[in-house]
Design a protein around this motif. Structure first.
Motif, PDB file in Angstrom:
ATOM      1  N   MET A  51      10.505  12.340  -8.739  1.00 16.79           N
ATOM      2  CA  MET A  51      11.006  11.348  -9.450  1.00 16.79           C
ATOM      3  C   MET A  51      11.942  10.522  -8.436  1.00 16.79           C
ATOM      4  O   MET A  51      12.190  10.862  -7.453  1.00 16.79           O
ATOM      5  CB  MET A  51      12.085  11.821 -10.528  1.00 16.79           C
ATOM      6  CG  MET A  51      11.446  12.836 -11.592  1.00 16.79           C
ATOM      7  SD  MET A  51      12.656  13.467 -12.740  1.00 16.79           S
ATOM      8  CE  MET A  51      13.275  14.773 -11.518  1.00 16.79           C
ATOM      9  N   ALA A  52      11.707   9.035  -8.775  1.00 21.04           N
ATOM     10  CA  ALA A  52      12.108   8.069  -7.889  1.00 21.04           C
ATOM     11  C   ALA A  52      13.413   7.311  -8.389  1.00 21.04           C
ATOM     12  O   ALA A  52      13.163   7.032  -9.622  1.00 21.04           O
ATOM     13  CB  ALA A  52      11.153   7.072  -7.357  1.00 21.04           C
ATOM     14  N   LEU A  90       4.360   5.356  -5.539  1.00 22.14           N
ATOM     15  CA  LEU A  90       4.108   5.650  -6.848  1.00 22.14           C
ATOM     16  C   LEU A  90       3.259   6.523  -7.413  1.00 22.14           C
ATOM     17  O   LEU A  90       3.623   6.959  -8.460  1.00 22.14           O
ATOM     18  CB  LEU A  90       4.090   4.044  -7.499  1.00 22.14           C
ATOM     19  CG  LEU A  90       5.099   2.981  -7.346  1.00 22.14           C
ATOM     20  CD1 LEU A  90       4.578   1.860  -7.790  1.00 22.14           C
ATOM     21  CD2 LEU A  90       6.229   3.389  -8.223  1.00 22.14           C
ATOM     22  N   ASP A  91       2.313   6.613  -6.788  1.00 22.85           N
ATOM     23  CA  ASP A  91       1.264   7.735  -7.122  1.00 22.85           C
ATOM     24  C   ASP A  91       1.829   9.134  -6.996  1.00 22.85           C
ATOM     25  O   ASP A  91       1.171  10.207  -7.413  1.00 22.85           O
ATOM     26  CB  ASP A  91      -0.046   7.773  -6.403  1.00 22.85           C
ATOM     27  CG  ASP A  91      -0.760   6.431  -7.089  1.00 22.85           C
ATOM     28  OD1 ASP A  91      -0.655   5.868  -8.200  1.00 22.85           O
ATOM     29  OD2 ASP A  91      -1.565   5.964  -6.316  1.00 22.85           O
ATOM     30  N   SER A  92       2.721   9.339  -6.194  1.00 19.14           N
ATOM     31  CA  SER A  92       3.467  10.646  -5.747  1.00 19.14           C
ATOM     32  C   SER A  92       4.772  11.111  -6.649  1.00 19.14           C
ATOM     33  O   SER A  92       5.142  12.050  -6.767  1.00 19.14           O
ATOM     34  CB  SER A  92       4.009  10.774  -4.314  1.00 19.14           C
ATOM     35  OG  SER A  92       5.025   9.929  -4.254  1.00 19.14           O
ATOM     36  N   VAL A  93       5.083  10.080  -7.653  1.00 19.04           N
ATOM     37  CA  VAL A  93       6.049  10.540  -8.748  1.00 19.04           C
ATOM     38  C   VAL A  93       5.440  10.313  -9.985  1.00 19.04           C
ATOM     39  O   VAL A  93       4.370   9.723 -10.290  1.00 19.04           O
ATOM     40  CB  VAL A  93       7.211   9.651  -8.454  1.00 19.04           C
ATOM     41  CG1 VAL A  93       7.775   9.675  -7.016  1.00 19.04           C
ATOM     42  CG2 VAL A  93       6.807   7.995  -8.744  1.00 19.04           C
ATOM     43  N   ASP A  94       6.268  10.739 -11.173  1.00 25.78           N
ATOM     44  CA  ASP A  94       5.617  10.638 -12.346  1.00 25.78           C
ATOM     45  C   ASP A  94       6.787  10.249 -13.268  1.00 25.78           C
ATOM     46  O   ASP A  94       6.830   9.967 -14.337  1.00 25.78           O
ATOM     47  CB  ASP A  94       5.251  12.047 -12.991  1.00 25.78           C
ATOM     48  CG  ASP A  94       6.336  13.042 -12.910  1.00 25.78           C
ATOM     49  OD1 ASP A  94       7.617  12.815 -12.964  1.00 25.78           O
ATOM     50  OD2 ASP A  94       5.948  14.237 -13.469  1.00 25.78           O
ATOM     51  N   THR A  95       8.057   9.796 -12.791  1.00 23.93           N
ATOM     52  CA  THR A  95       9.280   9.503 -13.394  1.00 23.93           C
ATOM     53  C   THR A  95       9.957   8.583 -12.680  1.00 23.93           C
ATOM     54  O   THR A  95      10.224   8.805 -11.466  1.00 23.93           O
ATOM     55  CB  THR A  95      10.150  10.356 -13.877  1.00 23.93           C
ATOM     56  OG1 THR A  95       9.416  11.570 -14.524  1.00 23.93           O
ATOM     57  CG2 THR A  95      11.095   9.939 -14.748  1.00 23.93           C
ATOM     58  N   LEU A  96      10.565   7.562 -13.033  1.00 28.47           N
ATOM     59  CA  LEU A  96      11.406   6.453 -12.452  1.00 28.47           C
ATOM     60  C   LEU A  96      12.795   6.361 -13.214  1.00 28.47           C
ATOM     61  O   LEU A  96      12.867   6.344 -14.296  1.00 28.47           O
ATOM     62  CB  LEU A  96      10.909   5.118 -12.535  1.00 28.47           C
ATOM     63  CG  LEU A  96       9.211   4.741 -11.767  1.00 28.47           C
ATOM     64  CD1 LEU A  96       8.946   3.020 -12.279  1.00 28.47           C
ATOM     65  CD2 LEU A  96       9.394   5.209 -10.594  1.00 28.47           C
ATOM     66  N   ASP A 109       0.763  -1.311   0.181  1.00 30.51           N
ATOM     67  CA  ASP A 109      -0.146  -0.111   0.007  1.00 30.51           C
ATOM     68  C   ASP A 109       0.984   1.451   0.041  1.00 30.51           C
ATOM     69  O   ASP A 109       0.708   2.166  -0.508  1.00 30.51           O
ATOM     70  CB  ASP A 109      -1.023  -0.015   1.135  1.00 30.51           C
ATOM     71  CG  ASP A 109      -2.066  -1.070   1.352  1.00 30.51           C
ATOM     72  OD1 ASP A 109      -2.148  -1.719   0.136  1.00 30.51           O
ATOM     73  OD2 ASP A 109      -2.728  -1.500   2.131  1.00 30.51           O
ATOM     74  N   ILE A 110       1.856   1.225   0.837  1.00 26.20           N
ATOM     75  CA  ILE A 110       2.895   2.119   0.849  1.00 26.20           C
ATOM     76  C   ILE A 110       3.442   2.428  -0.502  1.00 26.20           C
ATOM     77  O   ILE A 110       3.870   3.608  -0.961  1.00 26.20           O
ATOM     78  CB  ILE A 110       3.894   2.337   1.955  1.00 26.20           C
ATOM     79  CG1 ILE A 110       3.165   1.986   3.394  1.00 26.20           C
ATOM     80  CG2 ILE A 110       5.144   3.163   2.044  1.00 26.20           C
ATOM     81  CD1 ILE A 110       4.043   1.455   4.334  1.00 26.20           C
ATOM     82  N   SER A 111       3.833   1.411  -1.173  1.00 26.25           N
ATOM     83  CA  SER A 111       4.649   1.368  -2.432  1.00 26.25           C
ATOM     84  C   SER A 111       3.726   2.276  -3.514  1.00 26.25           C
ATOM     85  O   SER A 111       4.072   2.976  -4.447  1.00 26.25           O
ATOM     86  CB  SER A 111       5.079   0.206  -2.919  1.00 26.25           C
ATOM     87  OG  SER A 111       5.997  -0.506  -1.979  1.00 26.25           O
ATOM     88  N   ILE A 112       2.455   1.465  -3.498  1.00 29.38           N
ATOM     89  CA  ILE A 112       1.491   2.315  -4.132  1.00 29.38           C
ATOM     90  C   ILE A 112       1.164   3.873  -4.214  1.00 29.38           C
ATOM     91  O   ILE A 112       1.299   4.397  -5.084  1.00 29.38           O
ATOM     92  CB  ILE A 112       0.014   1.585  -4.148  1.00 29.38           C
ATOM     93  CG1 ILE A 112       0.284   0.101  -4.869  1.00 29.38           C
ATOM     94  CG2 ILE A 112      -1.063   2.553  -4.751  1.00 29.38           C
ATOM     95  CD1 ILE A 112      -0.863  -0.672  -4.378  1.00 29.38           C
ATOM     96  N   LEU A 116       4.258   4.300 -15.638  1.00 27.68           N
ATOM     97  CA  LEU A 116       5.411   5.455 -15.391  1.00 27.68           C
ATOM     98  C   LEU A 116       6.200   5.571 -16.330  1.00 27.68           C
ATOM     99  O   LEU A 116       6.707   4.770 -16.939  1.00 27.68           O
ATOM    100  CB  LEU A 116       5.760   5.336 -13.857  1.00 27.68           C
ATOM    101  CG  LEU A 116       4.908   5.472 -12.750  1.00 27.68           C
ATOM    102  CD1 LEU A 116       5.374   5.066 -11.457  1.00 27.68           C
ATOM    103  CD2 LEU A 116       4.722   7.144 -12.933  1.00 27.68           C
ATOM    104  N   GLN A 117       6.719   6.843 -16.530  1.00 27.67           N
ATOM    105  CA  GLN A 117       7.947   7.276 -17.556  1.00 27.67           C
ATOM    106  C   GLN A 117       9.042   6.758 -16.732  1.00 27.67           C
ATOM    107  O   GLN A 117       9.377   6.923 -15.561  1.00 27.67           O
ATOM    108  CB  GLN A 117       7.779   8.502 -17.585  1.00 27.67           C
ATOM    109  CG  GLN A 117       9.120   9.324 -18.044  1.00 27.67           C
ATOM    110  CD  GLN A 117       9.231   9.239 -19.585  1.00 27.67           C
ATOM    111  OE1 GLN A 117       8.363   9.780 -20.368  1.00 27.67           O
ATOM    112  NE2 GLN A 117      10.255   8.403 -19.955  1.00 27.67           N
TER     113      GLN A 117
END
Lengths: 188, 183
Positions: free
Chosen positions: A118-119, A40-46, A34-37, A79-80
């Motif tokens: 970005m992550a 991931l929703d707080s970033v737009d690029t990996l 759940d935390i990972s999701i 995600l990008q």
């Protein structure tokens, strides 16, 4: 300015992988998912280095990933993604961009663009190269409750010691502990 | 039964001493909060265990420590693990050369307070391999050393833990308390 957030799971003794690159000790439960999701929703690029990119590109597009974990899989695939490599010829995983220039300059440019945070996951070699340049804003280390005794340690190959500042810490039901740091100063 | 508590400072990348034997970072990050925890441990134990290399540092240091803590720790019996030493010039220090499992199991079954093991890496790994540790109190300091002596180097196999408690100190040091997971 958008942040670059590095996240990595490590053992109590500071390894991010076992001696044969094992990751089977990773302590993952529903809360972690759940935390990972949410992350991931707080970033737009990996952002990835080649080795982690290839590992992830061989897993997330599979039907196995989708049945194990549809919500994370959907995000990872959509995600990008940016992969830094001088040897990789192409990056086929959905929505990937291959960059072979100077990672430091490229990431500095990306940070100036509008967008979400970005992550960076894993990618220890890439991160080691960025440590000196104050490019990464948060180092989120998730300490899994296991001692490995051997493996590859976090920031293996670092030349000079780096002092960190603890920004936050969180304890999860699984026994994982999140330690979130930023760089305080470099000792050289 | 008496517990064996391992209490150590480690860098975030799992080193207990730096590449050139540095321990200065321990002193940088040991603050009033973490020292209080160390003092509470000392108040709960009546036996101190040390590896030989660490004893070379700690025994002379404690002998000259003028603080209240120093006086307290001088009054506690100690055991040093060494295959080569026959005696130690400090009072109330015993040497165990071999049969660690038998010797420690015997001590644990005797009446008394808990027991603390301060390291170093070799003896902590040996104790972990033998299943003799009941609690790990690890002070994780906010520094990346990048090399040095690794905590638990030489462990036989993965050791799963249960997180029991945590604490956070002003210096940015985080205390993680674990016990081995019984599967």
């Amino acid at each position: 300015m958008r942040k670059i957030i590095f996240q990595m799971m490590i053992s109590v003794d500071g390894f991010f992988e076992g001696p044969n690159k094992e990751l089977d000790w990773h302590n993952v439960d529903k809360e972690f998912n759940d935390i990972s999701i949410a992350f991931l929703d707080s970033v737009d690029t990996l952002i990835f280095g080649r080795i982690t990119y290839e590992l992830m590109a061989s897993y997330w597009p599979t039907s196995e990933a989708n049945s194990d974990d549809p919500l994370v899989t959907e995000r990872m695939n959509n995600l990008q993604k940016i992969v830094f490599s001088k040897t990789l010829k192409k990056a086929d995983w959905n929505n990937s961009k291959l960059l072979n220039g100077n990672a430091i300059e490229e990431i500095k440019k990306l940070k100036q663009l509008p967008g979400k945070d970005m992550a960076i996951f894993g990618s220890s070699n890439l991160v080691l190269g960025l440590l000196d340049y104050n490019i990464i804003d948060e180092y989120r280390l998730i300490v899994s409750p296991v001692i490995l005794g051997k493996g590859t340690s976090l920031f293996n190959g670092l030349k000079d010691r780096v002092y960190l500042k603890l920004i936050e810490s969180k304890v999860y039901n699984s026994g994982n502990v999140l330690l979130n740091y930023r760089i305080e100063k470099k000792n050289s | 039964m008496r517990k064996v508590i391992v209490s150590m400072y480690t860098s975030i990348d799992g080193f207990i001493i730096g590449p050139n034997g540095e321990m200065d970072w321990v002193f940088k990050y040991a603050d009033a909060g973490s020292e209080k925890h160390s003092e509470d441990i000392v108040d709960s134990i009546d036996l101190i265990l040390l590896g030989r290399v660490l004893s070379d540092e700690f025994l002379p240091y404690w002998a000259n420590d003028k603080s209240e803590f120093g006086a307290k720790i001088r009054g506690i019996p100690k055991i040093v693990f060494s295959r080569t030493l026959d005696k130690v010039e400090y009072k109330d220090v015993k040497i165990i050369k071999e049969n660690i499992r038998e010797e420690i199991s015997k001590i644990k079954s005797q009446p008394g307070k808990d027991i603390v093991l301060y390291g170093g890496a070799g003896i902590v790994t040996a104790f972990t391999n033998l299943g003799l540790v009941d609690e790990f109190h690890l002070f994780v300091t906010p520094v990346i050393l990048g090399g040095g002596k690794h905590l638990f180097a030489g462990l036989n196999s993965n050791c799963n833990l249960s997180l029991m408690a945590t604490n956070k100190y002003d210096s940015g040091t985080v205390l993680l308390i674990y016990k081995p997971k019984i599967i």
